[in-house]
Structure formats: C-alpha cells, structure tokens
Design a protein around this motif. Structure first.
Motif, PDB file in Angstrom:
ATOM      1  N   GLN A 175       0.847  -1.206   0.000  1.00  0.00           N
ATOM      2  CA  GLN A 175       0.000   0.000   0.000  1.00  0.00           C
ATOM      3  C   GLN A 175       0.878   1.249   0.000  1.00  0.00           C
ATOM      4  O   GLN A 175       2.022   1.217   0.487  1.00  0.00           O
TER       5      GLN A 175
ATOM      6  N   ASN B 191     -12.248   7.031  -0.362  1.00  0.00           N
ATOM      7  CA  ASN B 191     -13.105   5.863  -0.613  1.00  0.00           C
ATOM      8  C   ASN B 191     -13.124   5.499  -2.098  1.00  0.00           C
ATOM      9  O   ASN B 191     -13.085   4.327  -2.458  1.00  0.00           O
ATOM     10  N   ARG B 192     -13.187   6.535  -2.937  1.00  0.00           N
ATOM     11  CA  ARG B 192     -13.225   6.292  -4.381  1.00  0.00           C
ATOM     12  C   ARG B 192     -11.963   5.592  -4.883  1.00  0.00           C
ATOM     13  O   ARG B 192     -11.952   5.014  -5.946  1.00  0.00           O
ATOM     14  N   HIS B 193     -10.885   5.726  -4.131  1.00  0.00           N
ATOM     15  CA  HIS B 193      -9.628   5.079  -4.519  1.00  0.00           C
ATOM     16  C   HIS B 193      -9.380   3.812  -3.695  1.00  0.00           C
ATOM     17  O   HIS B 193      -8.253   3.338  -3.613  1.00  0.00           O
ATOM     18  N   TYR B 194     -10.432   3.320  -3.088  1.00  0.00           N
ATOM     19  CA  TYR B 194     -10.341   2.106  -2.258  1.00  0.00           C
ATOM     20  C   TYR B 194      -9.299   2.250  -1.158  1.00  0.00           C
ATOM     21  O   TYR B 194      -8.644   1.287  -0.768  1.00  0.00           O
TER      22      TYR B 194
ATOM     23  N   THR C  38      -8.025   4.156   2.727  1.00  0.00           N
ATOM     24  CA  THR C  38      -8.555   4.378   4.073  1.00  0.00           C
ATOM     25  C   THR C  38      -7.964   5.660   4.619  1.00  0.00           C
ATOM     26  O   THR C  38      -6.861   6.051   4.233  1.00  0.00           O
TER      27      THR C  38
ATOM     28  N   THR D 131      -4.888  -1.758  -7.426  1.00  0.00           N
ATOM     29  CA  THR D 131      -6.292  -1.658  -7.815  1.00  0.00           C
ATOM     30  C   THR D 131      -6.430  -0.908  -9.131  1.00  0.00           C
ATOM     31  O   THR D 131      -5.883   0.162  -9.293  1.00  0.00           O
TER      32      THR D 131
ATOM     33  N   TYR E  22     -11.307   1.087 -10.411  1.00  0.00           N
ATOM     34  CA  TYR E  22     -12.087   2.138  -9.759  1.00  0.00           C
ATOM     35  C   TYR E  22     -13.278   2.506 -10.617  1.00  0.00           C
ATOM     36  O   TYR E  22     -13.219   2.411 -11.826  1.00  0.00           O
ATOM     37  N   GLN E  23     -14.331   2.955  -9.939  1.00  0.00           N
ATOM     38  CA  GLN E  23     -15.468   3.426 -10.727  1.00  0.00           C
ATOM     39  C   GLN E  23     -15.122   4.808 -11.321  1.00  0.00           C
ATOM     40  O   GLN E  23     -14.413   5.594 -10.698  1.00  0.00           O
TER      41      GLN E  23
END
Ligand code: FAD
Length: 536
Positions: free
Chosen positions: A459, A504-507, A509, A530, A533-534
C-alpha cells in the motif's frame, strides 16, 4: 665458396673472417675493420665480416661510428641520404657538425652522461642537413666497449622523423582544438567505453562531477528511470532529473549516441577490430523547467481556486437544501396529520399548507438543480509525492505567513498508482489547509507540519502530522461527517467529508492516529494494485 655459404659452418666462417681481415676490401673503413677484429677477439663468429660490413653499409638507418671524442670514422649510405653529407664530408669531423644548435644543451649533457657511464642513449634532437635544412632526428647512441671494459668507440644510429613529428603535432593540434571546442561547449559531454568507463569529460561534465561529490553523472543519467538506454541502442532525447547531495534537483535533456572506433591495441593491428563507444550529451534545462513549473503552478492555482469556488458553492447549496428540507419535512408531517383528521372542516388550512409544501418542494428541487456537478476526471497513473508537493506549493503563502516549519520526507521512487489527479490533489490540499488552521488555532510556539510517504505492505502510505491541538478521541469519527465543523463562520464542515469520499473512491482508508498525543496525525493508505475504480 662465398662467405655467405660459410655462415652455417662456424669454423669455415671464422676462417673466412680471418681471411677478410687479412686483406679487407678497399671501401671498408679501417676502423670498421678494427671493430670486426674486436668482435673476432670476442669469439662470437656468427656472421661473416663482409656480410656484417655490407649489412651496416646498406642498413636503412643512418649509422655512424666515432672515436671517443665523437669524431666520425665511418658513416653508411643511409647517413649520406639523411644528412646530405658524403663519407668524405664527414669522416674526421665531429658529430656536432650535424647539430642545429636549437637543441637544448641539457639534451647533449644527458647523452654524454649516459655514454660516459657506458650506457646507450635514445632521444630526439634537431639536426641540420648539408643544404642547411633542419630535420628532427631520433638518435640512438651506444658505446663500443672492449673486452678490457674500455670504451673504444661510439655507434650512432638515427632517422629523420620530421614527417612523423609533423603528423604528431597536427594530431596534437587537432586534439587540442577538439578538446577546446568540447570544453567550451555549454553542454555536458562525455565519452564512455564498452565497460562504462569515462574516457572523455568536458568542463561542464567535470563541474557536474564536482557538484555530485565525485559520482559519475553519466552513470546516474543513464541509470535514470526513463533513460531507457541499453548498451547497444542510442538513447533519443530524454528529460532526466538528477538529485544532488546538497538537496537540489536539476533537470537535463540527455541523449546517448553509439559509435565504433578502431581498436588501438596490438591485437587489432591486422584485424582492424573496432570497439563500441557511447557519447553522452546533456543540456541542463533546470531554469526552463523552473519557469515551466511556475506557469504550471499558476495554472494549477487558478484551477484549484475554481474548484474550491465550485466546491464552496456546492457545500453552501447542499447546506441550504439540508436546512430547507427540515421545515418541509415538518410541513409534510402537518399536512399528513390534517389529512388523517379529514372531516374536521379545516380544508382551507390544509389547502394552504399543501400549497406551501408543494411550492417549497419545487423550490428545493430548483435549488438541487443548481448544485454544480463535479467534473468527470479520467483515471491516470499518479505520483502521490508529486500531488503532495503541489498541495504544499499551493499552501506555501499560508505556511510562510503562519511561520510553519515543514518537514517533507517523501520516499524517493514511490510507485505510481491509478487515481484521479485533481480529486486527490484537492483532498491533500484540504488536509494541509486543515493542519495549518489547527496550528494557527493552537497559537503555540511549536509550529510544525510533517509529511511522509512510503510503501507499506503493498500500500501507499501517507501521513500528515501537525503540531496543533489534536482531535479529541470522541470526535475522531465525527469529524468526517458532512456539515460537522468546529470552526464555525464560513466553514460548512464538508472538507474532511470530501477527503473521505475521495479516499473511498480510490479504495483507500483514512484514519486519525490514536497513538499521536501531540497534535494530529492523519494517515492515508491506498492499495497499489487496484485498477477497477469506478469512473466519476
Ligand atoms: P659539445 O661541446 O660538442 O657538447 C655539449 C655537451 O656535451 C657538453 O656539456 C660537453 O661537456 C659534452 N661533451 C661533448 N663531447 C664530449 C665527450 N667526448 N665526452 C664527454 N662529454 C662530451 N649531436 C647532434 O647534434 N646530432 C647528431 O646526430 C649527433 N650524433 C652523435 C653520434 C654519436 C655517436 C656521438 C658520440 C655523438 C653525437 N652527437 C650528435 C653529439 C655531438 O657529439 C655533440 O655533443 C653535440 O652535437 C653538441 O655539440 P656542441 O658543439 O653544441 O657541444
């Protein structure tokens, strides 16, 4: 039987030499005969004396034999050819007749110093031919020592190396011209061999070497992440950055060209072997880059200001909608109550309330339609260090005004990850702005902002730590709620909610580190792998 044919038979050869020495040919000088006699007494009969004499006479090198005062006793045909003096001109004269007098006296002193130690000497001097023309002579002089250890004669051998000297001078001049041109060039230039060793460095390169505390700039430039130069391929123009020990960063447009040059080692004499080399040319573009960066930052400032305006408007309208929804809800409840009590005969009141409710709902909907939409943004590889750096630059005037010391510790070569650049930059700027507000509010002497980035367990981890009053444990979740603010005034309390949404949009925290006792430490984490992403 000729003397030549006796060369394979030592006894017969000896006999022939003895015969030769008894009646030497008239054209062989007496001193040469004497020399041959000395050789014979040394009992080394390997060649016939005639062959020996002819070999000396016909040798392509100017050979002279002198007495110990350098008076010439014998000079061969090549001597005449080189100097223009015949045997008759020179025999009985000192070798100094060849001297041009432009040769420094130290050369002669060294020559004689060696000869007096019964050692040979080799060196260059300037001679003058019979016609007065000067030439550069490469001379070897050696003593002829008798079996009793006494120097009896000297032998001199020399050749005209004027042409070679001229070529050497021209080569040297060309090299100096080349070195000067390369040296005064403002570009950084180096030539490397196939082992990566630097064979040529111009002045700009040497200056860079000095600034890098002795680390080879070529090595660093060619190893830069986007250099993409292999040992065989040319590297087209690339913009590369170098980090210097004094903490500065400089930019270069760099290219590498391969070329082959003839190998000068003896192994390659007949094979015409070639060796590959690489020429590296780099132009420093730091100033240009700085100007571009300034233009980019100004554009970014304008963009961020516009975004902040849009966000402010969105927050204000959303807040207003939130406020308006409450009385509308009450109205709705009242209408519902009256409708349930229907028959109470209060139709006119119900009608008024319905009208107020409907008009209110219509006004809310109109207002909702006025909330500016967020811009669609593509998902691109982003560099968190870069975004954080930009957020800091955008906040620099505030940081300076508040006298805040920034401790910026990015991890070099942080991997890129897919993200929405503007959204993330806004979120990071919001966090820095919050930290500045907190430090200013605390009004304490310690005014510090610490930012770190690192890779941790797959991460990207980012921390923003301030020396402000911190956030009470009971508020650590609440601060992320929309419309929650402790600042009052114009603050709508949407800042951290927006940050939370972006994360949140980038998964990712976002947490407030409970272990941080002094000030506040916000920790963000984004997964590296990831890619689904949407879009938004
Ligand atoms: P010189 O007075 O002749 O000599 C200069 C220096 O050499 C002085 O310091 C002197 O002390 C010392 N010196 C001279 N003769 C002797 C000696 N016999 N013993 C000890 N020291 C001595 N010179 C050329 O310029 N071109 C040549 O091609 C050349 N070929 C030579 C070949 C041989 C075999 C020898 C032995 C010498 C040769 N020399 C040559 C040297 C030459 O003899 C002179 O010494 C030189 O030319 C300088 O001459 P000069 O008259 O300027 O000075």
């Amino acid at each position: 039987m000729s003397d030549d044919r006796n060369s394979g038979n030592p006894a017969a050869a000896l006999e022939a030499v003895e015969r030769f020495l008894q009646s030497p040919p008239p054209d062989v000088p007496g001193e040469v005969v004497a020399l041959l006699q000395a050789t014979m007494h040394g009992r080394r009969p390997s060649l016939s004396p005639r062959l020996f004499a002819e070999a000396v006479e016909q040798a392509p090198v100017a050979i002279s034999i002198t007495d110990t005062a350098a008076n010439i006793l014998y000079a061969n045909a090549a001597f005449t050819q080189v100097t223009g003096f015949s045997q008759a001109d020179v025999v009985g004269h000192n070798e100094s007749m060849l001297s041009d007098k432009s040769t420094p006296s130290i050369v002669y002193r060294t020559l004689w110093g060696r000869l007096l130690q019964q050692k040979s000497w080799n060196g260059m001097l300037v001679n003058r031919r019979k016609d007065g023309e000067r030439y550069v002579a490469e001379l070897t002089v050696a003593p002829v020592v008798s079996s009793g250890g006494v120097t009896t004669h000297y032998v001199g051998m020399h050749r005209d190396i004027t042409e070679m000297f001229q070529l050497q001078q021209e080569l040297q001049n060309q090299k100096e011209l080349f070195d000067t041109v390369i040296d005064v060039a403002p570009a950084v230039i180096a030539v490397l061999d196939d082992n990566g060793a630097t064979l040529l460095r111009n002045r700009a390169y040497r200056r860079l070497l000095h600034d890098l505390n002795g680390r080879e700039p070529a090595e660093l430039l060619l190893a830069a992440p986007n250099a993409e130069a292999t040992d065989q391929e040319n590297m087209p123009s690339r913009e590369l950055r170098l980090d210097f020990p004094d903490g500065s960063t400089r930019w270069f447009v760099c290219m590498a060209v391969h070329f082959n040059a003839r190998d000068s080692s003896a192994d390659a004499y007949f094979s015409a072997r070639e060796r590959p080399y690489r020429m590296l040319v780099a132009h420093e573009v730091s100033e240009l880059k700085r100007q571009q960066e300034e233009v980019r930052m100004n554009a970014l400032r304008a963009l961020v200001a516009e975004e902040e305006l849009g966000r402010g408007l969105r927050e204000t309208l959303t807040g207003a909608l939130h406020q308006m929804q409450r009385p509308l809800n009450l109205l709705n409840a009242a209408v519902g109550m009256l409708e349930r009590r229907n028959g109470g005969g209060d139709e006119s009141l119900l009608g008024v309330l319905r009208q107020v409710r409907d008009e209110g709902s219509a006004a809310v909907e109109t207002l909702r339609g006025c909330v500016p939409q967020e811009l669609q943004e593509p998902l691109l590889p982003v560099n968190l260090n870069q975004l954080l750096h930009e957020a800091l630059l955008l906040c620099t005037p505030r940081l300076l005004a508040a006298g805040i010391v920034v401790d910026w510790q990015p991890t070099v070569d942080l991997p890129l990850f897919n993200g929405h650049e503007r959204r993330l930059r806004s979120a990071l700027k919001q966090l820095v702005d919050n930290a500045i507000d907190a430090i200013v509010d605390a009004n304490s002497e310690r005014r510090e902002l610490r930012l770190t980035t690192r890779v941790d367990g797959g991460q990207l981890a980012l921390q923003i730590e301030d020396s402000g009053p911190g956030i009470a444990p009971e508020l650590r979740f609440k601060v992320f709620e929309p419309f929650f603010t402790r600042k009052g005034g114009q603050h709508a309390g949407m800042g951290l909610a927006m940050v939370q949404e972006a994360v949140n949009r980038h998964y990712g925290t976002i947490d407030i580190d409970p272990a941080c006792n002094e000030g506040c430490r916000i920790c963000l984490r984004f997964p590296l792998l990831t890619d689904n992403y949407q879009e938004w």
